[in-house]
Scaffold this motif. Structure first.
Motif, mmCIF file in Angstrom:
data_model
loop_
_atom_site.group_PDB
_atom_site.id
_atom_site.type_symbol
_atom_site.label_atom_id
_atom_site.label_comp_id
_atom_site.label_asym_id
_atom_site.label_seq_id
_atom_site.Cartn_x
_atom_site.Cartn_y
_atom_site.Cartn_z
ATOM 1 N N VAL A 263 0.924 -1.197 0.081
ATOM 2 C CA VAL A 263 0.140 0.621 -0.045
ATOM 3 C C VAL A 263 1.164 1.804 -0.149
ATOM 4 C CG1 VAL A 263 -1.457 1.261 1.575
ATOM 5 C CG2 VAL A 263 -1.984 -1.320 1.189
ATOM 6 N N TYR A 264 1.312 2.068 -0.943
ATOM 7 C CA TYR A 264 1.263 3.094 -1.400
ATOM 8 C C TYR A 264 0.769 4.554 -0.748
ATOM 9 C CZ TYR A 264 4.552 -0.180 -4.588
ATOM 10 O OH TYR A 264 5.606 -0.551 -4.510
ATOM 11 N N GLY A 265 1.310 5.212 -0.194
ATOM 12 C CA GLY A 265 0.744 6.341 -0.088
ATOM 13 C C GLY A 265 1.282 7.564 -0.401
ATOM 14 N N ASN B 42 9.551 9.065 1.142
ATOM 15 C CA ASN B 42 10.271 8.736 0.097
ATOM 16 C C ASN B 42 10.490 9.469 -1.508
ATOM 17 O OD1 ASN B 42 11.689 7.904 2.288
ATOM 18 N ND2 ASN B 42 10.785 5.736 1.435
ATOM 19 N N THR B 43 11.616 9.857 -1.730
ATOM 20 C CA THR B 43 11.193 10.291 -3.344
ATOM 21 C C THR B 43 11.062 9.179 -4.041
ATOM 22 O OG1 THR B 43 12.944 11.474 -5.257
ATOM 23 C CG2 THR B 43 13.599 10.274 -2.997
ATOM 24 N N VAL B 44 9.764 9.499 -4.975
ATOM 25 C CA VAL B 44 8.961 8.840 -5.375
ATOM 26 C C VAL B 44 10.048 7.688 -6.943
ATOM 27 C CG1 VAL B 44 8.084 10.319 -7.369
ATOM 28 C CG2 VAL B 44 6.827 7.659 -7.379
ATOM 29 N N TYR B 45 10.986 9.066 -7.128
ATOM 30 C CA TYR B 45 11.660 9.002 -8.072
ATOM 31 C C TYR B 45 13.118 7.509 -7.326
ATOM 32 C CZ TYR B 45 10.961 13.018 -10.191
ATOM 33 O OH TYR B 45 9.113 13.877 -10.306
ATOM 34 N N ARG C 131 5.367 5.106 1.736
ATOM 35 C CA ARG C 131 5.442 6.279 2.139
ATOM 36 C C ARG C 131 6.165 6.910 0.966
ATOM 37 N NH1 ARG C 131 3.091 8.867 7.290
ATOM 38 N NH2 ARG C 131 4.310 10.577 6.540
ATOM 39 N N ILE C 132 5.095 7.608 0.152
ATOM 40 C CA ILE C 132 5.963 8.285 -0.851
ATOM 41 C C ILE C 132 5.838 9.522 -1.556
ATOM 42 C CG2 ILE C 132 6.166 5.959 -2.394
ATOM 43 C CD1 ILE C 132 4.359 6.907 -4.148
ATOM 44 N N SER C 133 6.435 10.395 -1.940
ATOM 45 C CA SER C 133 6.631 11.579 -2.355
ATOM 46 C C SER C 133 6.843 12.051 -3.621
ATOM 47 C CB SER C 133 6.820 12.064 -1.270
ATOM 48 O OG SER C 133 7.309 14.077 -0.864
ATOM 49 N N ILE C 134 6.711 13.320 -3.941
ATOM 50 C CA ILE C 134 7.128 13.878 -5.437
ATOM 51 C C ILE C 134 7.883 14.906 -4.861
ATOM 52 C CG2 ILE C 134 6.733 14.879 -7.395
ATOM 53 C CD1 ILE C 134 3.707 13.857 -7.050
#
Lengths: 239, 239
Positions: free
Chosen positions: B167-169, B175-178, B208-211
């Motif tokens: 489950v990605y949110g 964390n940086t999605v790249y 936990r992901i982030s742009i």
């Protein structure tokens, strides 16, 4: 109470013609106004229900009724500020530059300005046919980002003919962006919502790029210009 | 001429309560209606200025005046169709699944449905607090994509507790999605426009992901949920 003439002047600023004639634009809502006050923009006058503790000559406390008369929002949000439209700046020659060829929807332009701010794109160059960035709906949609992105309006033909940077353009049939070499400095052109990049501008594009479609049914017409811009800017910046 | 009762029924479909009561929703505009007619959706009745050459029992030719009375658009677009709301389908257990935790804006949901269609995401799972996908503004914004994406409404707590997929949110501090490993099969959760992912759902997120933000001034609050979804789906699919 605001005079009839004052109300007439303020509401006229909904139209580009009068914004240009007076050199003024309107921003609404406490948060947006606060962001604009903290920028280089010059306040002409604030009309507000609650004090911002500004110089008294700049701040006019008004009634709910008067605010309703001058607001462009369905639900006016405490305050309306009039700022001076800043002088235009020299066109950018370096860096990563986003170019819009006749983007018409204020919400799309507002979203694109926020994207520029997020991705550190400091210059947005728009064709004269692109919606005015001082349109009240654009100002609302940018959430203050307009203070951190330099927006230029110019003849794209002249601008793109004179640049020495690679000119990327988003097309339905371009090379997949995931495999394309993307330079750190360059120009990325996005087209109109319905018609894409115009023929005249297409000739000035040196690299045609595209976001591949993954759906198997392949009927989706195209991505919205703001979401396509989001994906392409992410591709330019992540590498 | 349409009867008063018919007009009352049709205009009531603007509200979710009445859509659910009657099991019906409205679509407008020739192009959108045509796309919906070409799908598995069942037409209940078409009200139109020009014939679509359908079975006469399904097609009612109406006047401009009547169309104006029943239309939800400022500028009615030739035709208005009433379709049956399809039965709900079993919740998806495999593939890449997008989950929305209380996305409220109809334009955002419409754009996200188009993105799912583009990126081949066949299942969109929404919390009960997410705007109804049969809201007329959502139907307009999807441009027909709604016929190619299965949309489910359910209790996200139950759904996410029972899934065996990662489950990605999307979070501001993820964390940086790249640089993140993104699995081909998984669930991606996007949160509410103002508040992001709710606390209860946050506990069920495993990655936990982030742009990342590239602007140097770092004041942009966040990306719009639709543009953030565009970038994240592009990241999941490009690899």
């Amino acid at each position: 109470m605001l005079s009839k003439n004052k109300i007439k002047l303020l509401t006229s600023l909904k139209q580009k013609k009068y914004r240009q004639q007076h050199g003024l634009f309107v921003a609404e809502g406490i948060k947006t106004i606060q962001e604009l006050l903290n920028s280089n923009l010059v306040l002409q006058q604030l009309y507000t229900r609650i004090t911002f503790n500004l110089d008294t000559s700049l701040e006019t406390l008004i009634t709910e009724t008067d605010l309703k008369k001058i607001s462009f929002l369905k639900t006016p949000n405490q305050a309306l500020a009039v700022f001076k439209i800043p002088d235009s700046k020299p066109l950018p020659k370096t860096g990563l530059i986003l170019v819009l060829d006749a983007v018409r929807d204020p919400g799309n332009l507002g979203t694109i300005i926020r994207l520029c701010d997020w991705f550190g794109i400091y210059n947005l160059v728009c064709s004269e046919q692109t919606v005015d960035c001082f349109n009240p709906k654009v100002i609302q949609a940018t959430m203050g980002s307009i203070t951190r992105v330099q927006i230029h309006y110019t003849d794209l033909n002249d601008y793109l003919s004179s640049t020495s940077l690679p000119v990327y353009g988003a097309f339905m049939d371009g090379n997949t962006v995931y495999q394309e070499t993307l330079m750190k400095e360059g120009v990325l052109v996005m087209g109109n919502e319905a018609n894409g990049i115009s023929e005249a501008i297409e000739k000035l594009v040196t690299k045609r790029i595209s976001i591949p479609r993954f759906g198997s049914i392949q009927e989706t017409e195209s991505l919205n210009v703001a979401t396509a811009t989001a994906i392409l800017l992410s591709e330019f910046k992540r590498r």
